[in-house]
Design a protein around this motif. Structure first.
Motif, mmCIF file in Angstrom:
data_model
loop_
_atom_site.group_PDB
_atom_site.id
_atom_site.type_symbol
_atom_site.label_atom_id
_atom_site.label_comp_id
_atom_site.label_asym_id
_atom_site.label_seq_id
_atom_site.Cartn_x
_atom_site.Cartn_y
_atom_site.Cartn_z
ATOM 1 N N THR A 199 0.845 -1.191 0.000
ATOM 2 C CA THR A 199 0.000 0.000 0.000
ATOM 3 C C THR A 199 0.882 1.242 0.000
ATOM 4 O O THR A 199 1.714 1.422 0.881
ATOM 5 N N THR A 200 0.708 2.106 -0.973
ATOM 6 C CA THR A 200 1.628 3.238 -1.138
ATOM 7 C C THR A 200 1.276 4.443 -0.290
ATOM 8 O O THR A 200 2.129 5.282 -0.015
ATOM 9 N N ASP A 201 0.030 4.575 0.156
ATOM 10 C CA ASP A 201 -0.374 5.786 0.856
ATOM 11 C C ASP A 201 -0.488 5.589 2.357
ATOM 12 O O ASP A 201 -1.001 6.442 3.071
ATOM 13 N N ILE A 202 0.014 4.464 2.875
ATOM 14 C CA ILE A 202 -0.166 4.189 4.299
ATOM 15 C C ILE A 202 0.669 5.130 5.163
ATOM 16 O O ILE A 202 0.257 5.543 6.241
ATOM 17 N N TRP A 203 1.871 5.481 4.694
ATOM 18 C CA TRP A 203 2.725 6.370 5.499
ATOM 19 C C TRP A 203 2.097 7.739 5.725
ATOM 20 O O TRP A 203 1.949 8.176 6.858
ATOM 21 N N PRO A 204 1.665 8.457 4.678
ATOM 22 C CA PRO A 204 1.028 9.751 4.931
ATOM 23 C C PRO A 204 -0.224 9.640 5.785
ATOM 24 O O PRO A 204 -0.513 10.501 6.598
ATOM 25 N N GLU A 205 -0.992 8.545 5.617
ATOM 26 C CA GLU A 205 -2.212 8.380 6.398
ATOM 27 C C GLU A 205 -1.891 8.267 7.878
ATOM 28 O O GLU A 205 -2.555 8.854 8.729
ATOM 29 N N ARG A 206 -0.843 7.512 8.224
ATOM 30 C CA ARG A 206 -0.469 7.362 9.622
ATOM 31 C C ARG A 206 0.028 8.675 10.198
ATOM 32 O O ARG A 206 -0.184 8.979 11.365
ATOM 33 N N VAL A 207 0.737 9.451 9.367
ATOM 34 C CA VAL A 207 1.180 10.758 9.838
ATOM 35 C C VAL A 207 -0.024 11.627 10.170
ATOM 36 O O VAL A 207 -0.079 12.285 11.200
ATOM 37 N N ARG A 208 -1.032 11.608 9.300
ATOM 38 C CA ARG A 208 -2.241 12.390 9.571
ATOM 39 C C ARG A 208 -2.945 11.879 10.816
ATOM 40 O O ARG A 208 -3.491 12.663 11.593
ATOM 41 N N ARG A 266 -1.582 10.424 13.479
ATOM 42 C CA ARG A 266 -0.850 10.881 14.659
ATOM 43 C C ARG A 266 -1.121 12.361 14.906
ATOM 44 O O ARG A 266 -1.301 12.781 16.058
ATOM 45 N N THR A 267 -1.166 13.154 13.837
ATOM 46 C CA THR A 267 -1.434 14.578 13.989
ATOM 47 C C THR A 267 -2.817 14.819 14.581
ATOM 48 O O THR A 267 -2.987 15.662 15.466
ATOM 49 N N ARG A 268 -3.808 14.063 14.110
ATOM 50 C CA ARG A 268 -5.161 14.218 14.650
ATOM 51 C C ARG A 268 -5.203 13.863 16.135
ATOM 52 O O ARG A 268 -5.891 14.523 16.918
ATOM 53 N N ARG A 269 -4.440 12.838 16.514
ATOM 54 C CA ARG A 269 -4.421 12.456 17.932
ATOM 55 C C ARG A 269 -3.790 13.548 18.777
ATOM 56 O O ARG A 269 -4.284 13.871 19.865
ATOM 57 N N ARG A 270 -2.728 14.128 18.281
ATOM 58 C CA ARG A 270 -2.084 15.224 19.021
ATOM 59 C C ARG A 270 -3.026 16.419 19.157
ATOM 60 O O ARG A 270 -3.088 17.075 20.206
ATOM 61 N N ILE A 271 -3.769 16.714 18.095
ATOM 62 C CA ILE A 271 -4.715 17.836 18.151
ATOM 63 C C ILE A 271 -5.808 17.558 19.173
ATOM 64 O O ILE A 271 -6.154 18.427 19.990
ATOM 65 N N LEU A 272 -6.360 16.355 19.155
ATOM 66 C CA LEU A 272 -7.407 15.993 20.118
ATOM 67 C C LEU A 272 -6.882 16.066 21.547
ATOM 68 O O LEU A 272 -7.572 16.561 22.449
ATOM 69 N N GLN A 273 -5.680 15.567 21.778
ATOM 70 C CA GLN A 273 -5.097 15.620 23.116
ATOM 71 C C GLN A 273 -4.927 17.064 23.580
ATOM 72 O O GLN A 273 -5.239 17.397 24.736
ATOM 73 N N THR A 274 -4.451 17.915 22.693
ATOM 74 C CA THR A 274 -4.230 19.317 23.047
ATOM 75 C C THR A 274 -5.543 20.024 23.358
ATOM 76 O O THR A 274 -5.653 20.746 24.361
ATOM 77 N N VAL A 275 -6.552 19.808 22.506
ATOM 78 C CA VAL A 275 -7.849 20.448 22.719
ATOM 79 C C VAL A 275 -8.473 19.987 24.030
ATOM 80 O O VAL A 275 -8.994 20.797 24.808
ATOM 81 N N GLN A 295 -4.531 2.164 22.781
ATOM 82 C CA GLN A 295 -4.846 2.332 21.359
ATOM 83 C C GLN A 295 -4.259 3.627 20.801
ATOM 84 O O GLN A 295 -4.848 4.254 19.917
ATOM 85 N N CYS A 296 -3.097 3.999 21.294
ATOM 86 C CA CYS A 296 -2.479 5.232 20.792
ATOM 87 C C CYS A 296 -1.913 5.049 19.387
ATOM 88 O O CYS A 296 -1.720 6.015 18.654
ATOM 89 N N GLY A 297 -1.599 3.795 19.027
ATOM 90 C CA GLY A 297 -1.101 3.523 17.691
ATOM 91 C C GLY A 297 0.369 3.832 17.470
ATOM 92 O O GLY A 297 0.862 3.738 16.340
ATOM 93 N N GLU A 298 1.098 4.188 18.530
ATOM 94 C CA GLU A 298 2.510 4.511 18.365
ATOM 95 C C GLU A 298 3.322 3.300 17.912
ATOM 96 O O GLU A 298 4.306 3.442 17.181
ATOM 97 N N CYS A 299 2.923 2.105 18.345
ATOM 98 C CA CYS A 299 3.644 0.904 17.922
ATOM 99 C C CYS A 299 3.457 0.671 16.422
ATOM 100 O O CYS A 299 4.397 0.252 15.721
ATOM 101 N N ILE A 300 2.257 0.951 15.920
ATOM 102 C CA ILE A 300 2.006 0.825 14.481
ATOM 103 C C ILE A 300 2.857 1.824 13.718
ATOM 104 O O ILE A 300 3.479 1.495 12.700
ATOM 105 N N GLU A 301 2.906 3.050 14.223
ATOM 106 C CA GLU A 301 3.709 4.091 13.587
ATOM 107 C C GLU A 301 5.174 3.682 13.547
ATOM 108 O O GLU A 301 5.862 3.852 12.522
ATOM 109 N N ALA A 302 5.683 3.123 14.649
ATOM 110 C CA ALA A 302 7.087 2.708 14.705
ATOM 111 C C ALA A 302 7.367 1.599 13.704
ATOM 112 O O ALA A 302 8.398 1.605 13.020
ATOM 113 N N CYS A 303 6.450 0.636 13.598
ATOM 114 C CA CYS A 303 6.639 -0.469 12.661
ATOM 115 C C CYS A 303 6.630 0.043 11.215
ATOM 116 O O CYS A 303 7.417 -0.422 10.379
#
Length: 320
Positions: free
Chosen positions: A2-11, A13-22, A277-285
């Protein structure tokens, strides 16, 4: 692949950071904005700017019956809280401890302080048995060197945020304007001063020494979510592609190293009770496997694909 999985995971993680901050800002600002607090001076609940009379003052002076106070507590306080609790349990039953990983202010502190502790000591927590291999190779290939100088921002952040939390907790019970005025003019009453001092000390110790331990063993909200999640064998979980397990051989356990709760994401579900379910392990992999032209060995799965995390046996489905 799958070619678009990397940008999707970046988005993601960004959404999670935004939710945490809000949500963190909401936690701090809810009392001064009258979104949610209990006013001990007026003995009433304030919700979204509305005073919800519970009858405590009338009962104190004898013109409100005890039965009316009880009914007010049931219908105006208990039932709304129970409804929110049931919603939390349902979400956890379906998707796990999403509140912890995506909203909880305490878990936000866990992640932030883990990173500083890693730079200060080579370990994400002081209780880690040994530092990670030095220089620390991150999932993205960065070589991270430790420095004792990082203890300074670690301690400042821990104590500073502990003070802000203590002050915030006080404003949930005493009108924020009163608390802020007394603090700014050095006029805190003895109970107010003791509350802020003691809570700041306790939270600072928690942030420095026991932050992830509290999330795993001391938080009742996390415990309830974990129990609800464990009760559903098909709930969303971190799935591991056992068929491609050989690809793990050239990785330095990036998914284990990055987990804020110090869990091992490739293991069985019963050993992942505290997973947020933070998904950081998925991001690392993804960061490890993507440069090699391979898909991540970890991803969220549910339904029949999640059962292998409970039983330890593949169900024959092609979930990856």
């Amino acid at each position: 692949m799958t070619t678009d999985i990397w940008p999707e995971r970046v988005r993601l993680r960004t959404r999670r950071r935004i939710l945490q901050t809000v949500f963190f800002l909401l936690f701090i600002l809810a009392p001064p904005l009258n979104i949610l607090r209990f006013d001990l001076y007026a003995n009433n609940l304030i919700l979204f700017g509305h005073n919800i009379e519970l009858g405590f003052t009338g009962f104190q002076y004898g013109f409100t019956a005890s039965s009316e106070v009880i009914l007010n507590l049931i219908f105006k306080a208990f039932l709304p809280l129970a409804s929110a609790g049931l919603l939390l349990i349902y979400v956890a039953w379906r998707w796990g401890r999403l509140y912890c990983g995506w909203l909880c202010p305490h878990f936000t502190m866990v992640e932030s302080l883990n990173k500083l502790m890693l730079r200060a000591t080579g370990k994400p927590t002081v209780w880690e048995k040994a530092p990670l291999p030095l220089p620390l190779r991150q999932a993205d290939g960065e070589m991270l060197k430790t420095s004792a100088w990082h203890w300074m921002p670690l301690l400042l952040l821990s104590i500073g945020m502990a003070f802000i939390w203590a002050l915030t907790f006080l404003t949930y019970a005493i009108p924020p304007g009163v608390v802020y005025f007394n603090l700014a003019h050095g006029q805190l009453s003895l109970p107010q001063f003791l509350f802020i001092t003691v809570v700041t000390g306790i939270l600072a110790l928690d942030f420095i020494f026991a932050r992830h331990l509290f999330c795993r063993f001391g938080c009742s909200v996390g415990l309830i979510q974990g129990l609800a999640w464990m009760a559903n064998r098909k709930a969303m979980t971190i799935g591991f592609n056992r068929k491609a397990a050989k690809d793990c051989h050239d990785c330095n356990n990036a998914c284990d190293n990055i987990c804020p709760m110090r869990l091992k994401p490739r293991t069985l579900k019963r050993k992942m009770f505290a997973c947020t379910q933070c998904g950081e392990c998925i991001e690392a992999c993804i960061q490890v496997e993507s440069p090699k032209g391979r898909d991540s060995l970890l991803k969220w799965v549910d339904g029949a694909c999640a059962i292998h995390k409970t039983t330890g046996r593949d169900n024959g489905k092609d979930c990856f």
